[in-house]
Design an enzyme around this catalytic site. Sequence first.
Site, PDB file in Angstrom:
ATOM      1  N   ASP A 101      25.524 -10.811  19.339  1.00 48.20           N
ATOM      2  CA  ASP A 101      27.069 -10.482  19.617  1.00 48.20           C
ATOM      3  C   ASP A 101      27.748 -11.488  20.623  1.00 48.20           C
ATOM      4  O   ASP A 101      28.414 -10.814  21.592  1.00 48.20           O
ATOM      5  CB  ASP A 101      27.487  -9.045  19.614  1.00 48.20           C
ATOM      6  CG  ASP A 101      29.011  -8.940  19.457  1.00 48.20           C
ATOM      7  OD1 ASP A 101      29.513  -9.529  18.892  1.00 48.20           O
ATOM      8  OD2 ASP A 101      29.358  -7.955  20.364  1.00 48.20           O
ATOM      9  N   GLY A 138      10.770 -14.618  10.878  1.00 48.50           N
ATOM     10  CA  GLY A 138      10.539 -13.925   9.552  1.00 48.50           C
ATOM     11  C   GLY A 138       9.569 -12.850   9.395  1.00 48.50           C
ATOM     12  O   GLY A 138       8.908 -12.720   8.395  1.00 48.50           O
ATOM     13  N   ILE A 139       9.595 -11.999  10.373  1.00 49.11           N
ATOM     14  CA  ILE A 139       8.568 -10.637  10.430  1.00 49.11           C
ATOM     15  C   ILE A 139       9.463  -9.351  10.224  1.00 49.11           C
ATOM     16  O   ILE A 139      10.662  -9.350  10.625  1.00 49.11           O
ATOM     17  CB  ILE A 139       7.903 -10.686  11.721  1.00 49.11           C
ATOM     18  CG1 ILE A 139       6.955 -11.784  12.001  1.00 49.11           C
ATOM     19  CG2 ILE A 139       7.322  -9.274  11.780  1.00 49.11           C
ATOM     20  CD1 ILE A 139       6.298 -11.761  13.221  1.00 49.11           C
ATOM     21  N   GLY A 154      38.886  -3.655  24.720  1.00 50.50           N
ATOM     22  CA  GLY A 154      39.527  -4.923  25.584  1.00 50.50           C
ATOM     23  C   GLY A 154      38.593  -5.210  26.731  1.00 50.50           C
ATOM     24  O   GLY A 154      38.778  -6.276  27.058  1.00 50.50           O
ATOM     25  N   SER A 180      35.533  -5.468  26.154  1.00 51.17           N
ATOM     26  CA  SER A 180      34.673  -6.435  25.343  1.00 51.17           C
ATOM     27  C   SER A 180      34.686  -7.786  25.744  1.00 51.17           C
ATOM     28  O   SER A 180      35.907  -8.600  25.660  1.00 51.17           O
ATOM     29  CB  SER A 180      34.679  -6.282  23.889  1.00 51.17           C
ATOM     30  OG  SER A 180      34.300  -5.030  23.427  1.00 51.17           O
ATOM     31  N   GLY A 190       8.801  -5.432  10.370  1.00 52.73           N
ATOM     32  CA  GLY A 190       7.611  -4.428  10.635  1.00 52.73           C
ATOM     33  C   GLY A 190       8.377  -3.198  11.320  1.00 52.73           C
ATOM     34  O   GLY A 190       9.500  -3.167  11.235  1.00 52.73           O
ATOM     35  N   HIS A 214      32.584 -10.114  18.331  1.00 49.41           N
ATOM     36  CA  HIS A 214      33.243  -9.296  17.718  1.00 49.41           C
ATOM     37  C   HIS A 214      34.767  -9.376  18.376  1.00 49.41           C
ATOM     38  O   HIS A 214      35.578  -9.097  17.441  1.00 49.41           O
ATOM     39  CB  HIS A 214      32.682  -7.926  17.765  1.00 49.41           C
ATOM     40  CG  HIS A 214      32.925  -7.246  18.984  1.00 49.41           C
ATOM     41  ND1 HIS A 214      31.892  -6.946  19.831  1.00 49.41           N
ATOM     42  CD2 HIS A 214      33.963  -6.701  19.314  1.00 49.41           C
ATOM     43  CE1 HIS A 214      32.079  -6.512  20.920  1.00 49.41           C
ATOM     44  NE2 HIS A 214      33.638  -5.771  20.683  1.00 49.41           N
TER      45      HIS A 214
END
Length: 349
Positions: A128, A260-261, A202, A204, A263, A98
């Site tokens: 991220d 691809g789960i 800042g 981050s 739940g 980000h």
Amino acid sequence: MNNIFLLINLILNLINLSFCNNLNNNNEYKYNVFPKIIKKVMPAIVNIYIKGNKYDNNIKNKIYNFIYKNILKRKYFGGLGSGVIIDSKNGYILTNYHVINNSNLIKIQLYNKKELQAKLIDFDTKVDLALLKIISPFKNLVDIKISDFKNINVGDQVIAIGNPFGLGQTVTFGIISALGRSGINIHGIENFIQTDASINKGNSGGALINTKGELIGINTAILSPTGVNIGIGFAIPSNTINGLINQIKYYGKIKKDNIGIHGITIDNYISKKNNLNINYGVLIKEIDANSIAKKCGLLKNDIILYINKYKIKKFSDLKYILFINYSYKKKTILKILRNNINIDILIKF
């Protein structure tokens, strides 16, 4: 007699002076250890400045926007953040995605105030993290050692280094308040270190280090009603960082796939509702077509209990442990419960 008292008094004063000197020396060592660590680590932390364009949602006239979309729909912006040099030889820097999102120019400022240009190599929005590479000529860079996550404990003293509010490199001090924080809805994969070391805008992408000067996390977010630090900050832990680095090493890029789960976490409510005898794990509700999960034989209503030796207490655990195993190319076995029968499923990434 007076001479004897004077002699005893002199001896006691000498003993007291010696004790105080030793105490002062010990305190000097105690209080000087952090400056030495910080001095060693500071050159591996960089300030990041970006320029770019982003969509301006304030423009209402759709026809006007359509005609001038390449000019008027985009708005110039600048941003700042922090980064950590993880490979001094090749000029690789790790930061939050980000921090550099939507940028078309990335500049980094070294500890000695020298500015260099960098480019984005790859990123993963789920955690991220973004990998940058310095493209300006450089020499004598300093990188940082990444700590083994197994050595990180609640209560450990930590130091956060970054560029809050563009002030320049700033050091704050605190402890690890908690580990494995999730459900904060910051990123797709959450397993944060929580710290009370002051983190602000800042910071981050900056470093959270231990008292050995090792990187234990990348500072990424705060929880605050005011937008400034109130003592609840979060960092991406070192095993996530190592997972991403290993993806680059093994695959030549950051893998953005998932198995691809879809739940839900099994808690007491879900357990009673579904007549289960357990109150942990993940109940599979949906499986994507042509996904890894589908190809490996997982079915709807399977309950995932363990991944290798790791007990899956909630859905965020499942996502995170799969990410780590995927990154390291480990043999990954899911221990599942299907119709009250225990089954092992080998996941092939």
